[in-house]
Enzyme design. Sequence first.
Site, PDB file in Angstrom:
ATOM      1  N   HIS A  89       0.821  -1.055  -0.119  1.00 46.96           N
ATOM      2  CA  HIS A  89      -0.067  -0.120   0.172  1.00 46.96           C
ATOM      3  C   HIS A  89       0.935   1.153  -0.089  1.00 46.96           C
ATOM      4  CE1 HIS A  89      -3.913   2.048   1.122  1.00 46.96           C
ATOM      5  NE2 HIS A  89      -3.232   2.621   1.727  1.00 46.96           N
TER       6      HIS A  89
ATOM      7  N   ASP B 253       0.918   5.290   0.063  1.00 50.46           N
ATOM      8  CA  ASP B 253       0.009   6.684   0.545  1.00 50.46           C
ATOM      9  C   ASP B 253       0.855   7.744  -0.122  1.00 50.46           C
ATOM     10  OD1 ASP B 253      -1.756   5.407   2.096  1.00 50.46           O
ATOM     11  OD2 ASP B 253      -0.066   4.747   3.590  1.00 50.46           O
TER      12      ASP B 253
END
Length: 228
Positions: free
Chosen positions: A33, A35
């Site tokens: 993930h 960001d």
Amino acid sequence: MTVRIAASILAADFAALGDAIGAVERGGADLIHVDVMDGHFVPNISIGVPVVTSIKRIAKVPLDVHLMITDPDRYIEAFAKEGAAMISVHAEVLPHLHRTIHAIKDLGAQAGVVINPATPVASLVDIAEDVDYVLVMSVNPGFGGQRYIPRSDAKVREVRSLLDRARNPAPVEVDGGVDRHNAGRIVAAGAEILVAGSSIFHTPDPAQATRELRAAAEQGLPSPTLHE
Ligand code: DX5
Ligand code: ZN
């Protein structure tokens, strides 16, 4: 139903991202993930396209890019071209969300819509058929290491039921404050992708923390039906 673990590199040591990614992959992370923060939509600045280019070269699992930026339309093509398999955009910044979601899909990536803690699930009603996943923020975006907002469980249930009504099997992803203590109940509420930063990387052994998080998350899965 399965659970996927998305390790958020925001909590990793940026000087050793390759090692951090290798460790969580050894621990069985399903996704990395990423960001992306612009200092406008959220108060923080993090990383951008060149970092995605670099980690794409070494990551064995798909990249899940979370755009916390005021103008995602300007950047989705670059992130898709550099290898983001999943790209999520915030409903709060997009007056033409339908167009953006379809633009992401046309670029060959999975398209996700993110809602902040104060954004109602009802804002997804008219896009529920189109999305590849919905990301429920369980903290206010901008920083890692915040505490999970308990009301998020209810929100996950509401999003799951909205997607079911739209006959869309798209998974619900949850991001913020996820750890091995709350993972089971978040999955029991209907989440299938759990993002975790601090609870993985701020530990002595991120590979083991990833394994433990998955084990805890799987406790929340419905028990398998016994066939006679
Ligand atoms: C927060 C980011 C999250 C963050 C989660 O704005 O979207 O992905 O890295 O970090 P933890 O798991 O530490 O709450
Ligand atoms: Zn995120």
